[in-house]
Design an enzyme around this catalytic site. Structure first.
Site, short mmCIF file in Angstrom:
data_model
loop_
_atom_site.label_atom_id
_atom_site.label_comp_id
_atom_site.label_asym_id
_atom_site.label_seq_id
_atom_site.Cartn_x
_atom_site.Cartn_y
_atom_site.Cartn_z
CD GLU A 91 -0.12 4.95 11.43
OE1 GLU A 91 -0.07 4.72 12.64
OE2 GLU A 91 0.80 4.60 10.65
CB CYS A 104 3.51 12.25 4.60
SG CYS A 104 3.98 10.61 4.02
CB CYS A 111 1.74 -1.61 1.25
SG CYS A 111 2.51 -1.44 -0.38
CB CYS A 115 9.54 -2.84 0.00
SG CYS A 115 8.85 -2.28 -1.57
CB CYS A 118 8.68 -0.84 3.65
SG CYS A 118 7.30 0.28 3.96
CB CYS A 334 10.56 7.25 4.89
SG CYS A 334 10.59 8.94 4.37
N1 SAH Z 1 4.64 2.60 -2.28
C1 SAH Z 1 5.12 3.92 -2.63
C2 SAH Z 1 4.71 4.96 -1.62
C3 SAH Z 1 5.35 4.83 -0.25
S1 SAH Z 1 6.57 6.03 -0.12
C4 SAH Z 1 6.62 3.88 -2.82
O1 SAH Z 1 7.24 2.88 -2.50
O2 SAH Z 1 7.18 4.85 -3.34
C5 SAH Z 1 7.50 5.46 1.21
C6 SAH Z 1 8.97 5.72 1.00
O3 SAH Z 1 9.67 5.32 2.17
C7 SAH Z 1 9.53 4.91 -0.16
O4 SAH Z 1 10.43 5.70 -0.88
C8 SAH Z 1 10.27 3.79 0.55
O5 SAH Z 1 11.33 3.33 -0.22
C9 SAH Z 1 10.74 4.49 1.81
N2 SAH Z 1 11.00 3.57 2.93
C10 SAH Z 1 10.37 2.42 3.19
N3 SAH Z 1 10.87 1.86 4.31
C11 SAH Z 1 11.83 2.69 4.76
C12 SAH Z 1 12.70 2.67 5.89
N4 SAH Z 1 12.65 1.69 6.77
N5 SAH Z 1 13.55 3.71 6.02
C13 SAH Z 1 13.56 4.72 5.15
N6 SAH Z 1 12.76 4.80 4.08
C14 SAH Z 1 11.91 3.79 3.88
#
Ligand code: SAH
Length: 352
Positions: A91, A104, A111, A115, A118, A334
Site C-alpha cells: 500500500e 506516503c 512490519c 508496536c 499500530c 497513520c
Molecule cells: N516504522 C517506521 C515507519 C512507519 S511511520 C516508524 O515507526 O516510524 C508510521 C507512523 O504512524 C509512526 O510514527 C507511528 O508511530 C504512527 N502510528 C502507528 N500507529 C498509529 C495509530 N494507530 N495512530 C496514529 N499514528 C500511528
C-alpha cells in the site's frame, strides 16, 4: 520469467550491460529511459543500438507495480493497493495538501516491530520490498497524478521499518535522487524510524541522505518499552545519543513523531518530559492523535486536549504541531495501513 531491470542502479546496469555492450554510457542511457522517461519497452529506447535493444528484450523486462485498487478519501487522500510481480500486495498513499503533495510509501510488506498501537504490526513481517518496488510506488503515484519530480514530497511512513530494510531503501533513495533517475531533491524525502539505532548510525555516514523522523511516542523507557518493543533493544539514552551524533545540514531539523494516546502518554508530565528530551536537539515535534484502527484498547485525546499538549511544548520553546488526520475513512491514516485479508495480500504470481 526474465529478470526485471526496474530498480537496478546505474552501477548494476553497467555490470549487466558489460557483456552486451562496450559503451559504458549505454547503461546511463538505459537508466534514464527507465526512470526519467518511464519507458518500459526496450524497442522504443531509440538511442540504443538496435542489436542491443533486441538482446535486452530477449533477456530482461522492465515492470512496475500494478495499481489494483484506488480508494479515495473525502479529504482528497487516495490509498493505493499495488500488486507486485510475486503476487503480493503493498500500500501507498497520495496526500494532497494546500501547497504541496506528499506520497506516503512503504518499505516492507507488514512490519516486524510489534508496536502495540499500530495496525501494520498485526501483519508481522511478510517480506522486505526491493529497491525497484520502493521506487515503483513513487513512479506509479507520480504517473497517476501527472506530477513531475519536485512537485511532491516523499515520506517513508507507510508499512514497515525502513531501517530494517536499509540497503534497498538507500538504493531506492539513490535512484530517486539521481539526476538521470527521478531527480527528487534529497531534502524532499523523509525516512521515519521507530528508533533502529544501528541504522541511524549508518545513515550518519551517507551523503546525501534522507531527512530523518523518529517515532518517539513515550518519554520514559518503561512506557516506551511497553508500547514499542524496539525500545528494549535501544532505550532512550542510546537513541538520543545516536541522534545527537547525526550530522545535520544547515537549518535541518529532525522530526519527532508522537502518537497521542488518551490517558497513556498525553498528560502534562508527558509534555514536560518530551520538552526536556526535545530540547537537547534541533527538532520539530509532530503530534499524531491516535487513529482508531482495529487495534483496541487505545483512544485518541480530544482535539482541544491535543492542542493543549502542543501549547505546553510551545511554552517550553519546542516547535510542535498537531498532524491533521488524513484518509481515516479509507483506513489510510497513520498506523492504519495493513493488508489483513489474505486474499488481498496474496494473489498467485501471473494470475490476472
Ligand atoms: N516504522 C517506521 C515507519 C512507519 S511511520 C516508524 O515507526 O516510524 C508510521 C507512523 O504512524 C509512526 O510514527 C507511528 O508511530 C504512527 N502510528 C502507528 N500507529 C498509529 C495509530 N494507530 N495512530 C496514529 N499514528 C500511528
Amino acid at each position: 520469467m526474465t529478470e526485471n531491470l526496474y530498480g537496478k542502479s546505474r552501477r548494476e546496469l553497467e555490470k549487466i550491460l558489460s557483456p552486451l555492450s562496450d559503451r559504458p554510457f549505454h547503461a546511463r542511457q538505459l537508466f534514464g529511459w527507465i526512470h526519467r522517461r518511464g519507458e518500459t519497452d526496450f524497442s522504443r529506447m531509440t538511442d540504443l543500438p538496435g542489436r542491443l535493444r533486441a538482446e535486452l528484450a530477449e533477456r530482461f523486462h522492465v515492470s512496475l507495480p500494478k495499481v489494483e485498487q484506488r480508494q479515495a478519501s473525502r479529504d482528497g487522500a487516495v490509498k493505493y493497493l499495488l500488486r507486485l510481480e510475486d503476487g503480493k500486495g503493498m500500500e501507498a498513499v497520495y496526500l494532497p495538501e494546500k501547497t504541496r503533495v506528499t506520497f506516503c510509501i512503504s518499505s516492507q510488506i507488514g512490519c516486524p516491530l510489534g508496536c502495540t498501537f499500530c495496525l501494520t504490526a498485526r501483519m508481522g513481517l511478510v517480506r522486505n520490498l526491493t529497491a525497484g518496488e520502493i521506487v515503483g510506488q513513487v513512479a506509479v503515484l507520480a504517473e497517476e497524478h501527472g506530477l513531475s519530480a519536485n512537485r511532491y514530497n516523499l515520506v517513508f511512513m507507510g508499512m514497515g521499518e525502513p531501517l530494517n530494510n536499509y540497503d534497498s531503501v538507500l538504493e531506492a533513495f539513490r535512484i530517486m535522487t539521481d539526476e538521470e533517475g527521478l531527480g527528487i531533491a534529497p531534502k524532499h524525502i523523509t525516512l521515519s524510524t521507530a528508533g533502529v539505532v544501528p541504522g541511524i548510525r549508518r545513515l550518519a555516514g551517507e551523503n546525501p541522505r534522507p531527512r530523518l523522523a523518529v517515532s518517539l511516542s513515550a518519554t520514559t523507557d518503561a512506557l516506551r518499552g511497553d508500547l514499542m518493543p524496539i525500545n528494549r533493544a535501544y532505550p532512550l539514552p542510546v537513541l538520543f545519543q545516536a541522534l545527537r551524533e547525526l550530522p545535520l545540514a544547515p537549518r535541518e531539523r529532525l522530526t519527532l513523531e508522537y502518537v497521542l494516546l488518551r490517558g497513556i502518554n498525553d498528560q502534562p508530565e508527558d509534555a514536560s518530559r518530551l520538552a526536556a528530551l526535545a530540547g537537547t536537539l534541533p527538532v520539530k515535534v509532530n503530534l499524531i492523535p491516535y487513529n482508531e484502527a482495529a487495534v483496541t484498547g487505545y483512544a485518541s485525546p480530544s482535539l482541544p486536549a491535543a492542542r493543549a499538549f502542543r501549547d505546553r511544548l510551545a511554552e517550553k520553546g519546542i516547535r510542535a504541531s498537531v498532524r491533521r488526520r488524513r484518509g481515516a475513512d479509507i483506513s489510510a491514516a497513520c498506523g492504519q495501513l495493513a493488508i489483513l485479508d489474505p486474499s488481498t495480500l496474496e494473489r498467485p504470481a501471473g494470475a490476472a
